[in-house]
Design an enzyme around this catalytic site. Structure first.
Site, PDB file in Angstrom:
ATOM      1  N   ASP A  98      -5.241  42.458  58.051  1.00 55.30           N
ATOM      2  CA  ASP A  98      -5.168  43.440  59.131  1.00 55.30           C
ATOM      3  C   ASP A  98      -4.735  44.828  58.667  1.00 55.30           C
ATOM      4  OD1 ASP A  98      -2.492  42.931  58.507  1.00 55.30           O
ATOM      5  OD2 ASP A  98      -2.213  41.587  60.203  1.00 55.30           O
ATOM      6  N   GLU A 120      -8.062  34.955  57.629  1.00 48.76           N
ATOM      7  CA  GLU A 120      -6.868  35.085  58.468  1.00 48.76           C
ATOM      8  C   GLU A 120      -7.227  35.775  59.793  1.00 48.76           C
ATOM      9  OE1 GLU A 120      -2.442  35.568  57.016  1.00 48.76           O
ATOM     10  OE2 GLU A 120      -3.151  37.510  57.727  1.00 48.76           O
ATOM     11  N   GLU A 134      -1.379  47.075  62.504  1.00 50.87           N
ATOM     12  CA  GLU A 134      -2.061  45.830  62.161  1.00 50.87           C
ATOM     13  C   GLU A 134      -2.727  45.136  63.344  1.00 50.87           C
ATOM     14  OE1 GLU A 134       1.003  46.561  58.952  1.00 50.87           O
ATOM     15  OE2 GLU A 134       0.921  46.735  61.131  1.00 50.87           O
ATOM     16  N   HIS A 211      11.302  45.926  56.978  1.00 50.09           N
ATOM     17  CA  HIS A 211      10.620  47.177  56.644  1.00 50.09           C
ATOM     18  C   HIS A 211       9.676  47.685  57.735  1.00 50.09           C
ATOM     19  CE1 HIS A 211       7.529  44.162  55.778  1.00 50.09           C
ATOM     20  NE2 HIS A 211       6.657  45.125  55.957  1.00 50.09           N
ATOM     21  N   ARG A 213       7.624  49.392  60.593  1.00 53.19           N
ATOM     22  CA  ARG A 213       7.735  50.730  61.184  1.00 53.19           C
ATOM     23  C   ARG A 213       8.440  50.700  62.536  1.00 53.19           C
ATOM     24  NH1 ARG A 213       2.446  51.005  59.008  1.00 53.19           N
ATOM     25  NH2 ARG A 213       2.103  52.725  57.557  1.00 53.19           N
ATOM     26  N   HIS A 244      12.762  47.795  50.682  1.00 52.13           N
ATOM     27  CA  HIS A 244      11.469  48.470  50.720  1.00 52.13           C
ATOM     28  C   HIS A 244      11.605  49.874  50.147  1.00 52.13           C
ATOM     29  CE1 HIS A 244       7.685  50.021  52.524  1.00 52.13           C
ATOM     30  NE2 HIS A 244       7.319  48.758  52.484  1.00 52.13           N
TER      31      HIS A 244
END
Length: 372
Positions: A98, A120, A134, A211, A213, A244
């Site tokens: 994604d 997936e 995603e 990590h 957003r 990260h």
């Protein structure tokens, strides 16, 4: 006999990890001619995966630039992939997951009227902005895809609900389990002094990853504060946090964990040491998607610090628990697993819903059966 011409495209570390077992499976099949094209949306992290699995790309678009925006990634990937598709003329383009590379790959193949196989497929959170971008990328890719390789029955049902034809959906399991079988070993040596020196027998290791957003800001502050306080409550707890590269994540971590000697912030790990660290951890606190799939196959309870997850199978099976991003919930659920052995064992022993490590072979067989 004409070979099936497959073009495999990926651009990030997670894609590389999940595509590598398929690439290795196709290498064993003489009826398939596979061309590998990487966008290198991630550069250094992807190179580590290529080296681990001994994969040599035929084309490297090398689009990574520091500070790149989603628009820039998509534009550079789309333009580069169009040129490669025109040159290779594949029968099918294979993409996974994604990312912006995945969506650009699907769009580039669609423009050239090349069939698309989406590995997936069918993951859905139900919120277009979580995870971002995603959730949008996988839905847009699904619209363009000809073959949907769904890891689980839940993913298949998601696709059927959205109107995709049943005969184009194939339940395969998740290829990340195939990758784990390749990397995790009881005798593994980290060759990182700190990790090799930990007393894994007498210490309970909490592995933390965060990590996303959408978690940056107050949610991440809550996550880190809860972990900070739980580490101080138990003498035998050590926390390892492969941090990260995002400077915003680092600023919050440095501020929250300052002075806590039981929380060990280390640089990001390559895939092989990371999976072996998972295998030696007591429990995992994460906002990562892939970790939610990997940890259950290793018998590690997972606390998912997100408000939604596109991987409900682990929650339903009892191997993972969606705790959200409120401080109280994170602290209390972690405390429960550390203080109540029965609750811990219930999660650790739950059945892994993500497959048996043979997903890659199934996908290759389907490609041969449908395209051969």
């Amino acid at each position: 006999m004409n070979k099936v011409k497959v073009m495999t495209v990926f651009g990030t570390r997670p894609e590389g990890i999940k595509m590598a077992p398929i690439v290795k499976a196709m290498e064993k099949v003489p009826e398939i001619e596979n061309t590998i094209c990487i966008t290198a949306q991630h550069r250094e992290m992807l190179d580590q995966v290529l080296e681990l699995f001994q994969i040599e790309p035929d084309y490297d678009l090398n689009i990574f630039k520091s500070g790149q925006t989603l628009t820039e990634i998509t534009m550079r990937a789309l333009e580069g992939l169009e040129n490669v598709i025109k040159e290779v003329e594949p029968d099918i383009l294979l993409i996974q997951g994604d990312t912006s590379t995945v969506f650009a790959g699907a769009l580039a193949a669609f423009y050239q009227k090349v069939k698309i196989g989406h590995v997936e497929a069918g993951l859905r959170s139900g919120n277009l902005y979580s995870p971002y971008p995603e959730e949008a990328n996988r839905k847009l890719t699904g619209i363009l895809a000809d073959f949907h390789f769904a890891p689980t029955e839940t993913n298949r049902k998601n696709l059927l609900r959205e109107g995709y034809p049943e005969e184009k959906i194939f339940i395969t399991g998740n290829t990340v389990i195939d990758a784990l079988h390749y990397t995790v070993r009881d005798d593994y040596k980290f060759n990182i002094p700190f990790l090799d020196d930990i007393d894994y027998r007498n210490k309970r290791i909490i592995l933390l990853t965060s990590h996303r957003r959408e978690n940056i800001g107050e949610p991440m502050e809550n996550i880190f504060s809860a972990v900070d306080h739980i580490s101080k409550k138990y003498d035998d707890i050590e926390v390892i946090f492969p941090i990260h590269l995002n400077p915003k994540v680092r600023n919050i971590a440095n501020k929250t964990f300052k002075g806590n000697q039981k929380i060990h912030i280390i640089e990001p790990l390559d895939y092989e040491p990371f999976t072996n660290l998972m295998a030696r951890s007591h429990l995992i606190i994460t906002d990562s998607g892939g970790v939610q799939e990997e940890a259950p196959s290793l018998g590690k309870p997972v606390l998912v610090v997100r408000e939604e997850t596109e991987r409900p199978e682990g929650i339903e099976a009892g191997t993972a628990r969606l705790v959200g991003t409120r401080y109280d919930a994170i602290f209390n659920f972690t405390d429960l697993l550390l203080s109540n052995e029965k609750e811990y064992i219930k999660m650790a022993k739950a059945a892994n819903p993500y497959g048996d490590g043979k997903a890659s072979n199934r996908i290759v067989d389907i490609i041969l059966g449908t395209m051969g």
